[in-house]
Write an enzyme that holds these catalytic residues in place. Structure first.
Site, PDB file in Angstrom:
ATOM      1  N   TYR A  84       0.809  -1.219   0.000  1.00  0.00           N
ATOM      2  CA  TYR A  84       0.000   0.000   0.000  1.00  0.00           C
ATOM      3  C   TYR A  84       0.846   1.274   0.000  1.00  0.00           C
ATOM      4  O   TYR A  84       0.331   2.355  -0.262  1.00  0.00           O
ATOM      5  CB  TYR A  84      -0.941   0.034   1.204  1.00  0.00           C
ATOM      6  CG  TYR A  84      -1.936  -1.090   1.289  1.00  0.00           C
ATOM      7  CD1 TYR A  84      -2.142  -1.972   0.226  1.00  0.00           C
ATOM      8  CD2 TYR A  84      -2.689  -1.274   2.441  1.00  0.00           C
ATOM      9  CE1 TYR A  84      -3.050  -3.011   0.330  1.00  0.00           C
ATOM     10  CE2 TYR A  84      -3.611  -2.300   2.547  1.00  0.00           C
ATOM     11  CZ  TYR A  84      -3.783  -3.170   1.499  1.00  0.00           C
ATOM     12  OH  TYR A  84      -4.689  -4.196   1.601  1.00  0.00           O
ATOM     13  N   HIS A 109       0.113 -11.577   1.995  1.00  0.00           N
ATOM     14  CA  HIS A 109      -0.873 -10.764   1.282  1.00  0.00           C
ATOM     15  C   HIS A 109      -1.530 -11.547   0.145  1.00  0.00           C
ATOM     16  O   HIS A 109      -2.751 -11.540   0.002  1.00  0.00           O
ATOM     17  CB  HIS A 109      -0.175  -9.500   0.742  1.00  0.00           C
ATOM     18  CG  HIS A 109      -1.101  -8.388   0.439  1.00  0.00           C
ATOM     19  ND1 HIS A 109      -0.693  -7.081   0.388  1.00  0.00           N
ATOM     20  CD2 HIS A 109      -2.420  -8.366   0.163  1.00  0.00           C
ATOM     21  CE1 HIS A 109      -1.725  -6.302   0.101  1.00  0.00           C
ATOM     22  NE2 HIS A 109      -2.774  -7.055  -0.050  1.00  0.00           N
TER      23      HIS A 109
END
Length: 273
Positions: free
Chosen positions: A47, A105
């Site tokens: 991110y 992730h």
């Protein structure tokens, strides 16, 4: 706010997602969320906002022990050394002494599941993270992690909203007493304008987006992490906690199409497996 206990940690059921909020612009957004009462913040190395999240936490005045922080290792870094390096970088950027939940992730192609989870567990054993989990695993990978490796998986994070059934995954994780964290709970904004959700919302004096969140929180063992840049939207999402759906509402939402998956990067696993 209700929380779910799993593998020695307590996760607030309504968290705050930070996907697509890169750079310093994320800091005031997270500061606002913390001020409003969010205590579960979800970020990831991909991110590109861990420093901003850390800065927001540092200036918030909220005690570290009262926060739940999740971050994640990107699929390109899931080698033994890559995970350790990525973790150290995340810890430094966040400016904290430990992570509450560290997650894979996305799985990578031909991932060595035992190696990955044993490396994650080494971080757990050192007290650097309080729990470990996985995101975007299909059933085959999830069973390998839980049944073959017997890793102490604290939760599974996957796409889940009113237009995508996750009943198969939910049945499995519930049988293992593992909560499911629903990301993209508003189906990337689509829930906000859905006519069925809008009709239910009008009955409750709410919005369609609030109904979508309330539907997830209405389910056993489900946590959700909507993102919201505007303070008004952050407040509105918290308002979903006050909505009590009835059987008629649940039936109407259940009748919506349940085959719409919107997060489909090219490295996604085969969801049918």
């Amino acid at each position: 706010m209700d929380a779910i206990s799993t593998q020695g940690i307590s996760i607030p059921r309504l968290g705050f997602g930070t996907f697509r909020m890169p750079g310093g612009d994320c800091q005031p957004v997270v500061e606002s969320a913390l001020e409003l009462g969010y205590r579960h913040i979800d970020t990831a190395e991909m991110y590109q906002n861990e420093e901003a999240v850390g800065a927001a936490i540092a200036t918030s005045g909220v005690a570290r022990k009262d926060l739940h922080i999740t971050t994640k290792v990107w699929h390109e870094n899931i080698s033994a050394e890559g995970i350790k390096r990525a973790f150290d970088t995340s810890l430094m950027k966040l400016g904290v002494d430990y992570i509450d939940l560290y997650m894979v992730h996305w799985p990578s192609v031909d991932m060595n599941v035992p190696m990955v989870l044993e490396t994650m567990q080494s971080l757990l054993e050192k007290g650097l993270t309080r729990a470990i989990g996985v995101c975007n695993f299909n059933m085959t990978l999830l069973k390998a992690a839980i049944e073959d490796v017997q890793a102490p998986i604290a939760c599974l994070q996957i796409e889940y909203h009113p237009f995508l059934s996750q009943s198969r995954m939910l049945d499995y994780v519930r049988s293992k007493q593992i909560p499911l964290v629903a990301y993209a709970p508003l189906a990337q904004g689509r829930a906000a304008t859905d006519p069925v959700l809008e009709q239910i919302a009008s009955k409750h004096g709410a919005t369609a987006a609030q109904v979508a969140i309330a539907w997830l929180l209405d389910q056993d063992s489900v946590i959700t992490i909507p993102k919201a840049k505007r303070r008004e939207s952050q407040e509105a999402n918290l308002g979903a906690l006050n909505i009590k759906l009835d059987d008629e509402d649940r039936a109407a939402i259940q009748a919506l199409p349940k085959d719409q998956r919107f997060v489909t990067p090219p490295f996604s696993p085969d969801w049918a497996k």
